[in-house]
Design an enzyme around this catalytic site. Sequence first.
Site, PDB file in Angstrom:
ATOM      1  CG  HIS A 197      -0.930   0.878  26.659  1.00 44.76           C
ATOM      2  ND1 HIS A 197      -2.052   0.817  27.444  1.00 44.76           N
ATOM      3  CD2 HIS A 197      -0.356  -0.353  26.697  1.00 44.76           C
ATOM      4  CE1 HIS A 197      -2.167  -0.404  27.930  1.00 44.76           C
ATOM      5  NE2 HIS A 197      -1.151  -1.136  27.492  1.00 44.76           N
ATOM      6  CD  GLU A 230      -3.945   3.513  28.326  1.00 43.51           C
ATOM      7  OE1 GLU A 230      -2.737   3.431  28.537  1.00 43.51           O
ATOM      8  OE2 GLU A 230      -4.779   2.731  28.797  1.00 43.51           O
ATOM      9  CG  ASN A 254      11.219  38.420  19.006  1.00 41.57           C
ATOM     10  OD1 ASN A 254      10.364  38.798  19.805  1.00 41.57           O
ATOM     11  ND2 ASN A 254      12.504  38.580  19.203  1.00 41.57           N
TER      12      ASN A 254
END
Lengths: 175, 695
Positions: free
Chosen positions: B46, B68, B409
């Site tokens: 917001h 939102e 990795n």
Amino acid sequence: MNLQAMAHEIPVEGEQTLEGIDFITSGDQYLTFMLSNEQYAVDILCVEEIRSWEKPTIIPNSPSHIKGVINMRGVIVPIVDLRLKFNLGAAAYSETTVVIVLTYQGEQSTRTIGFVVDAVSDVLNVEECEIKPAPAFGSCVPQQYIDGLINAEAKVVTLLDVGNLQKIEKNQIHS
Amino acid sequence: MSVDLSQFIPSFLEESFEGLEIMESGLLNLKPGDNEVIHSIFRAAHSIKGGAGTFGFENVTDFTHLVETLLDEMRDGRREITKEDTEILLESVDCMRLLIEAARDGEDYDSEKIESTSKRLTITLGEGCARDESSEPEQAQQASHNAQYHINFVPEHCLAKTGNDPLFLFNALTELGNLSLAANTSELPALTDIDPQELYLSWQLTLATDASEDDIKEIFEWVEDECLLEITQQAAPNTNTPAEANRTDDLPVETTTQPEQQAAVDKDDASTNVAEKDKGKAKSKAKSDVGSIRVGVDKVDSLINLVGELVITQSMLSELGSDFHMSKIEKLTSGLEQLLQNTKELQESVMRIRMLPISFAFNRFPRLVHDLSIKTGKEVELVIKGEQTELDKTVMEQIGDPLVHLVRNAVDHGIEPAEVRIAAGKKQQGTISLDAYHQGGNIVIEISDDGGGIDRNAVFNKAFEKGLIESNASLSDSQVYDLLFEPGFSTASEVTDISGRGVGMDVVKRNIQALGGRIQVESTKGQGSTFKVNLPLTLAILDGQLVKVGSETYIIPLISIVESLQIDKELLNRVSGDMVLYRLRDDNVPILPIYQLFNLEADFTELDNALLVVVEADGQKVGLMVDDLLAQQQVVIKSLKDNYQQVAGVSGATILGDGSVAMILDIPGMIQMALNNAQHAQTLQTKASYGELMS
């Protein structure tokens, strides 16, 4: 206490500023110095400080006119021997040998470099119109370092271009 | 007149990126019913939306609005929190970051990705059970407008001074429906009397919309107290034209949508705004290069305390100096000691300002591991320890990428697929742990996994295939693991898009070495492997060994020194021409006299009994011949480049206790110099012999 009398004692603006100065300047000021019996000058506004000669720390494999670096209040400043750079005879280090530290604000960066000279002599006040172009006859000092000539009484002073002094410095090291 | 907002853009950006981080970490930890977390995610979204609206980053506002809405449904419990939704939200966070970064740099962004994500968001929203009509302006726009409102808006003259701009209000109204407006310029004074900060206009607005009166009122909420506002509703949308015409007849009205005065002011504003915006952009860009540090107040406070003490010591000393007598020498010594103490503490405090907790580098890994585990289909848990360990900011910025590589990795090669794990009697879920701790003057970062470990034979065979080693070479385990860091080396049987192309590990090692650190590998087959990264705490201070060559003092970085010794004549060997090697146990170390390399006068040029400092760089050991070994101390690194230029064989300079300058040796650079010199000499020699041949 009489307020009127007090008011008289307070100097008017302008009056006070003149009081402390024992000479009135006109034009620009230049610092002159000696390089093997010749007089040279630089713009005094570029001069950071004038210090006595001390042995600097050697920079490995640098050209002979680069004497090394010194510590100037925490800043590492390279030292260039102008007499060697301009091929003006032997470079002896005597009691009057001094280092003029010049700061030049370039377009991108500011550089501070110290230049070894034989002695510092005077401060000249010169109007811009008094600076004459240097004749392009062969001299030891390359043309690009010379900004002009100034007649100071009987002597002729070579005015150096601080910007080029420091700029060319860099190129020369590269080669 | 509008306030110059561009000056606040950098702080908005900073806050937005922080908000995005909150959203991301919240989403990763999101569990159904965890309202607190959803609230914090929603709040972050917001405030980003609000900020972006203020600064006119419309694409950010629009996109964040969708996010939102979805979050709102989750918050109100109208939507179950599913894994898919979380994934979409995570993706949306990436998109928001992309958009904000684009807004910051003023560059274009990957609009395809944004569009596809926002489409997915809309679809997800459409699937949602309950919908909040008012939070869906798009829908309101598409629907036929069945109500018509007349709004009489007469603002007070000072409205603009409170930072409100009617234009914003009108833009907001346009989002609700079709808006037509007419301005009343009757109160406009003569040009000479105009106060450019006053607002002299009033408006008649007609809005065709299906939003309620309350929605309209909400838009005017901020200016309610500073204007006369009348909202009247007309039911039939199509009968309004004559009515409007009638109304406009009563008043001297200019029917331009933008009244001239306002337009003129706006124009001025606009041009300055553009200029300022550009400036702001340049500024913010420059700023993103320089970077800023948030420093804890406690750190600043301790600095101020120390400066206070320093001032006291200074005044004490200067008082002593103004009236000095030899009888006060003891006082002077204690004063100087105090000064030393102060300076030391001050130095430490200042260095601490540059230190940040390593969590700044670590906080991106939960997301990375989350994404990777989905991509590879492996269940991986990430354990982070020692996040509070502090590290220099510059080091932190540069260690980020190598760490990402190592973690990647670990997931891709380290952790085995679930079946293999179960067959080996391990938990199905793999664990990767990140740990950071101090050790001496260094910081150690450990990346370990509980996977299959490194297959020593596979590495060995691969190295043999690549021609890196002989088939009968006998190597210790750590030597074998070091082969992993050779360029182009990868043991992954198949190349995935995560890793396995064999670029990377060598880059990781190079980056770490560039920071003055080193990396080690430990591995047990079937139990997992650990990568240990050793880094110096800071780049500004270096532990050095002071050595003397002739009249000069040089500093050798302690980290590159293997050992120092006195040359034993017996162990000197002259081989292949004039090369001098020193036998150091099994190694033959070439001897490099510093005085020759740097063209100096040295006190000792004889090899016998000379002092040798054996240093190592890039796996190459060399012995530096020096005249004398001096103290070991910490030195502050100063750049030679500021006023001069880079010098071969020297990485920087420092100022010693006596005020003189000393050069810090660049060991890899010196080795390179020696190699170049040798090559140069060889070419000269060949040329010479060629000349002889010709004559």
